[in-house]
Design a protein around this motif. Structure first.
Motif, PDB file in Angstrom:
ATOM      1  N   MET A   1       0.844  -1.199   0.000  1.00  0.00           N
ATOM      2  CA  MET A   1       0.000   0.000   0.000  1.00  0.00           C
ATOM      3  C   MET A   1       0.881   1.252   0.000  1.00  0.00           C
ATOM      4  O   MET A   1       1.920   1.271   0.656  1.00  0.00           O
ATOM      5  CB  MET A   1      -0.895   0.028   1.249  1.00  0.00           C
ATOM      6  CG  MET A   1      -2.011  -1.014   1.250  1.00  0.00           C
ATOM      7  SD  MET A   1      -3.138  -0.811   2.647  1.00  0.00           S
ATOM      8  CE  MET A   1      -2.074  -1.342   4.001  1.00  0.00           C
ATOM      9  N   PRO A   2       0.485   2.302  -0.738  1.00  0.00           N
ATOM     10  CA  PRO A   2       1.262   3.543  -0.716  1.00  0.00           C
ATOM     11  C   PRO A   2       1.080   4.284   0.609  1.00  0.00           C
ATOM     12  O   PRO A   2       0.146   4.019   1.375  1.00  0.00           O
ATOM     13  CB  PRO A   2       0.674   4.333  -1.881  1.00  0.00           C
ATOM     14  CG  PRO A   2      -0.716   3.813  -2.027  1.00  0.00           C
ATOM     15  CD  PRO A   2      -0.662   2.362  -1.640  1.00  0.00           C
ATOM     16  N   TYR A   3       1.995   5.228   0.846  1.00  0.00           N
ATOM     17  CA  TYR A   3       2.006   5.986   2.085  1.00  0.00           C
ATOM     18  C   TYR A   3       1.635   7.449   1.823  1.00  0.00           C
ATOM     19  O   TYR A   3       2.201   8.084   0.934  1.00  0.00           O
ATOM     20  CB  TYR A   3       3.394   5.947   2.728  1.00  0.00           C
ATOM     21  CG  TYR A   3       3.767   4.626   3.342  1.00  0.00           C
ATOM     22  CD1 TYR A   3       3.559   4.380   4.692  1.00  0.00           C
ATOM     23  CD2 TYR A   3       4.341   3.622   2.573  1.00  0.00           C
ATOM     24  CE1 TYR A   3       3.905   3.165   5.272  1.00  0.00           C
ATOM     25  CE2 TYR A   3       4.688   2.402   3.130  1.00  0.00           C
ATOM     26  CZ  TYR A   3       4.468   2.183   4.482  1.00  0.00           C
ATOM     27  OH  TYR A   3       4.820   0.972   5.039  1.00  0.00           O
ATOM     28  N   LEU A   4       0.731   7.973   2.633  1.00  0.00           N
ATOM     29  CA  LEU A   4       0.436   9.401   2.583  1.00  0.00           C
ATOM     30  C   LEU A   4       1.621  10.227   3.066  1.00  0.00           C
ATOM     31  O   LEU A   4       1.738  11.408   2.730  1.00  0.00           O
ATOM     32  CB  LEU A   4      -0.790   9.707   3.448  1.00  0.00           C
ATOM     33  CG  LEU A   4      -2.118   9.154   2.940  1.00  0.00           C
ATOM     34  CD1 LEU A   4      -3.169   9.189   4.042  1.00  0.00           C
ATOM     35  CD2 LEU A   4      -2.597   9.918   1.711  1.00  0.00           C
ATOM     36  N   ARG A 154      -6.600   1.294   0.717  1.00  0.00           N
ATOM     37  CA  ARG A 154      -5.775   1.908  -0.334  1.00  0.00           C
ATOM     38  C   ARG A 154      -4.508   2.549   0.227  1.00  0.00           C
ATOM     39  O   ARG A 154      -3.470   2.531  -0.434  1.00  0.00           O
ATOM     40  CB  ARG A 154      -6.622   2.969  -1.062  1.00  0.00           C
ATOM     41  CG  ARG A 154      -5.932   3.642  -2.228  1.00  0.00           C
ATOM     42  CD  ARG A 154      -5.884   2.745  -3.424  1.00  0.00           C
ATOM     43  NE  ARG A 154      -5.155   3.358  -4.529  1.00  0.00           N
ATOM     44  CZ  ARG A 154      -3.847   3.249  -4.717  1.00  0.00           C
ATOM     45  NH1 ARG A 154      -3.108   2.556  -3.886  1.00  0.00           N
ATOM     46  NH2 ARG A 154      -3.254   3.837  -5.752  1.00  0.00           N
ATOM     47  N   TRP A 155      -4.581   3.142   1.417  1.00  0.00           N
ATOM     48  CA  TRP A 155      -3.456   3.879   1.987  1.00  0.00           C
ATOM     49  C   TRP A 155      -3.055   3.278   3.321  1.00  0.00           C
ATOM     50  O   TRP A 155      -3.905   3.009   4.174  1.00  0.00           O
ATOM     51  CB  TRP A 155      -3.817   5.354   2.159  1.00  0.00           C
ATOM     52  CG  TRP A 155      -4.079   6.023   0.852  1.00  0.00           C
ATOM     53  CD1 TRP A 155      -5.290   6.205   0.241  1.00  0.00           C
ATOM     54  CD2 TRP A 155      -3.097   6.557  -0.035  1.00  0.00           C
ATOM     55  NE1 TRP A 155      -5.130   6.829  -0.963  1.00  0.00           N
ATOM     56  CE2 TRP A 155      -3.790   7.063  -1.167  1.00  0.00           C
ATOM     57  CE3 TRP A 155      -1.714   6.677   0.021  1.00  0.00           C
ATOM     58  CZ2 TRP A 155      -3.131   7.666  -2.236  1.00  0.00           C
ATOM     59  CZ3 TRP A 155      -1.054   7.278  -1.040  1.00  0.00           C
ATOM     60  CH2 TRP A 155      -1.762   7.767  -2.157  1.00  0.00           C
ATOM     61  N   THR A 156      -1.766   3.123   3.519  1.00  0.00           N
ATOM     62  CA  THR A 156      -1.254   2.460   4.720  1.00  0.00           C
ATOM     63  C   THR A 156      -1.759   3.127   5.988  1.00  0.00           C
ATOM     64  O   THR A 156      -2.208   2.457   6.930  1.00  0.00           O
ATOM     65  CB  THR A 156       0.287   2.467   4.702  1.00  0.00           C
ATOM     66  OG1 THR A 156       0.731   1.790   3.521  1.00  0.00           O
ATOM     67  CG2 THR A 156       0.854   1.790   5.935  1.00  0.00           C
ATOM     68  N   GLU A 157      -1.708   4.450   6.051  1.00  0.00           N
ATOM     69  CA  GLU A 157      -2.073   5.166   7.270  1.00  0.00           C
ATOM     70  C   GLU A 157      -3.565   5.045   7.611  1.00  0.00           C
ATOM     71  O   GLU A 157      -3.968   5.345   8.743  1.00  0.00           O
ATOM     72  CB  GLU A 157      -1.708   6.647   7.157  1.00  0.00           C
ATOM     73  CG  GLU A 157      -0.210   6.918   7.118  1.00  0.00           C
ATOM     74  CD  GLU A 157       0.335   6.952   5.691  1.00  0.00           C
ATOM     75  OE1 GLU A 157       1.412   7.531   5.495  1.00  0.00           O
ATOM     76  OE2 GLU A 157      -0.325   6.384   4.782  1.00  0.00           O
ATOM     77  N   LEU A 198      -8.299  12.692  -0.611  1.00  0.00           N
ATOM     78  CA  LEU A 198      -8.841  11.346  -0.646  1.00  0.00           C
ATOM     79  C   LEU A 198     -10.067  11.240  -1.537  1.00  0.00           C
ATOM     80  O   LEU A 198     -10.230  10.292  -2.307  1.00  0.00           O
ATOM     81  CB  LEU A 198      -9.184  10.895   0.773  1.00  0.00           C
ATOM     82  CG  LEU A 198      -7.993  10.698   1.729  1.00  0.00           C
ATOM     83  CD1 LEU A 198      -8.496  10.389   3.134  1.00  0.00           C
ATOM     84  CD2 LEU A 198      -7.063   9.592   1.230  1.00  0.00           C
ATOM     85  N   GLY A 202      -7.759  10.150  -4.289  1.00  0.00           N
ATOM     86  CA  GLY A 202      -7.350   9.016  -3.461  1.00  0.00           C
ATOM     87  C   GLY A 202      -7.105   7.722  -4.201  1.00  0.00           C
ATOM     88  O   GLY A 202      -6.371   6.848  -3.731  1.00  0.00           O
TER      89      GLY A 202
END
Length: 205
Positions: A1-4, A154-157, A198, A202
């Motif tokens: 997953m990508p990181y914000l 979708r996003w790691t955080e 997002l 997002g």
């Protein structure tokens, strides 16, 4: 997953001119629904004879001397074309429920639902633009696009928000607000910039 927390993304989010985002809403599709609901005067005041208007987020946040006009504009900016517009007939009750500061999120949402506005996206939209706070933090919009992104992990955080895609979303909303504010503080931008990223971008990275 990508990181914000990826620095280029942080810079992008911080540069988003969220207050200038202004969805266009056409007058004609709303004219008849507003008239049938007894809201023709508000429709005319909002559109002022123009075939379409843009409703900037910054204007919605600054407020308007006529609360009903501001509530109508906030709801129309999130739903440019009429779908289920039964809430129009209850607009005075919805405005009376939406404007006063709320004691807590469940009270706010339940009061709006009792007034005739049951949807989570609409309730969070009014909470955001009318300056409501959730556990001491400014409310944020939570619409179907963001719920879907959280559900897809979708996003790691945002991993802890996976259940937002399900029926518990309204109960989990305070956790959503809390987490987005924490991520935004760490990233050096505003939480509403992250919410906008997002919703609009997002799925683009």
């Amino acid at each position: 997953m990508p990181y914000l927390a990826h620095p280029p993304l942080q810079r992008l989010i911080a540069a988003l001119p969220v207050d200038d985002h202004a969805p266009e809403v056409a007058a004609q599709p709303w004219r008849e629904p507003c008239a049938r609901a007894g809201q023709a005067a508000l429709h005319d005041a909002l559109f002022a004879g123009r075939p379409a208007i843009r409703i900037p987020r910054g204007w919605l946040r600054q407020g308007d001397p006529a609360p009903g006009l501001r509530v109508l504009a906030a709801l129309l900016s999130g739903s440019p074309r009429p779908g289920d517009h039964r809430w129009l007939a209850r607009l005075p009750a919805i405005t009376a429920a939406a404007v006063p500061p709320a004691r807590c999120w469940p009270d706010y949402r339940n009061t709006l639902a009792a007034a005739g506005l049951p949807g989570l996206a609409a309730a969070s939209r009014l909470a955001h633009f009318l300056g409501q706070e959730v556990e001491g933090r400014p409310a944020l919009i939570l619409d179907a696009r963001i719920r879907r992104i959280c559900g897809r992990q979708r996003w790691t955080e945002l991993a802890e928000l996976g259940d937002l895609a399900g029926p518990a979303a309204a109960r989990l909303y305070p956790g959503y607000v809390r987490l987005l504010h924490a991520i935004a503080e760490a990233g050096g931008y505003r939480a509403d910039q992250l919410e906008f990223f997002l919703a609009e971008l997002g799925d683009a990275f």
